[in-house]
Design a protein around this motif. Structure first.
Motif, PDB file in Angstrom:
ATOM      1  N   GLU A  16       0.839  -1.200   0.000  1.00  0.00           N
ATOM      2  CA  GLU A  16       0.000   0.000   0.000  1.00  0.00           C
ATOM      3  C   GLU A  16       0.870   1.245   0.000  1.00  0.00           C
ATOM      4  N   GLN A  17       0.298   2.342  -0.455  1.00  0.00           N
ATOM      5  CA  GLN A  17       0.994   3.625  -0.486  1.00  0.00           C
ATOM      6  C   GLN A  17       0.571   4.465   0.718  1.00  0.00           C
ATOM      7  N   VAL A  18       1.553   5.132   1.351  1.00  0.00           N
ATOM      8  CA  VAL A  18       1.272   5.997   2.502  1.00  0.00           C
ATOM      9  C   VAL A  18       2.072   7.290   2.378  1.00  0.00           C
ATOM     10  N   PHE A  19       1.606   8.328   3.076  1.00  0.00           N
ATOM     11  CA  PHE A  19       2.342   9.577   3.211  1.00  0.00           C
ATOM     12  C   PHE A  19       3.072   9.562   4.537  1.00  0.00           C
ATOM     13  N   LEU A  20       4.189  10.275   4.591  1.00  0.00           N
ATOM     14  CA  LEU A  20       4.994  10.388   5.795  1.00  0.00           C
ATOM     15  C   LEU A  20       4.861  11.812   6.322  1.00  0.00           C
ATOM     16  N   LYS A  21       4.520  11.968   7.602  1.00  0.00           N
ATOM     17  CA  LYS A  21       4.306  13.282   8.195  1.00  0.00           C
ATOM     18  C   LYS A  21       5.656  13.942   8.484  1.00  0.00           C
ATOM     19  N   ILE A  22       5.808  15.185   8.025  1.00  0.00           N
ATOM     20  CA  ILE A  22       6.992  15.977   8.330  1.00  0.00           C
ATOM     21  C   ILE A  22       6.520  17.300   8.899  1.00  0.00           C
ATOM     22  N   SER A  23       7.384  17.991   9.641  1.00  0.00           N
ATOM     23  CA  SER A  23       6.974  19.255  10.232  1.00  0.00           C
ATOM     24  C   SER A  23       8.054  20.308  10.047  1.00  0.00           C
ATOM     25  N   PRO A  24       7.635  21.572   9.882  1.00  0.00           N
ATOM     26  CA  PRO A  24       8.613  22.643   9.731  1.00  0.00           C
ATOM     27  C   PRO A  24       9.305  22.940  11.049  1.00  0.00           C
TER      28      PRO A  24
END
Length: 146
Positions: A16-24
């Motif tokens: 499956e495809q997922v997004f990875l959370k990043i933060s400024p």
């Protein structure tokens, strides 16, 4: 007894495809703050295999070779195609904490807030990798120092 009733099981499958959370990063500039924005998502990335009940190993591009490829489910978001909220990995320089530095690119508006003894000038700033609707008001003095 006091468990969060809105929490749901989050289970993903291999492939499956997922997004990875990043933060400024906040406060990285010596004379002012960076743009105030909510976390963004990087990706999509494919799941290689499930490591534990709440951890998954992802296929990451060579640009993210310094980042460990195993992530907790709180750092992942299921892939639903809509390109408006994706930050592409080739356009952002991430550090080992999956944070990136915000860069202001345009001043969209100006206003002056009048207080009793003084006036404070503000500018509406659009940051790189963000839409015009996500522009924030920053003090003009802070932006001039940057």
């Amino acid at each position: 007894m006091y468990a969060d009733q809105k929490v749901r099981d989050f289970e993903l499958g291999v492939g499956e495809q997922v997004f990875l959370k990043i933060s400024p990063m906040k406060g990285v500039m010596p004379f002012g703050k960076t743009c105030k924005v909510s976390p963004r998502y990087l990706g999509p990335f494919e799941i290689l295999h499930r490591v534990r009940d709440v951890a998954y190993k992802l296929t990451l591009p060579p640009g993210l070779s310094t980042v460990q490829p195993v992530f907790h489910v709180s750092m992942l978001n299921k892939y639903h195609f809509d390109g408006s909220y994706i930050v592409h990995s080739d356009s952002v320089l991430l550090d080992e904490n999956l944070a990136y530095e915000e860069e202001p690119i345009a001043i969209l508006d100006r206003q002056v807030q009048k207080l009793r003894p003084k006036e404070i000038a503000y500018v509406k700033v659009q940051c790189k990798h963000h839409l015009i609707e996500e522009a924030t008001w920053e003090a003009k003095y802070d932006m001039q120092e940057r």
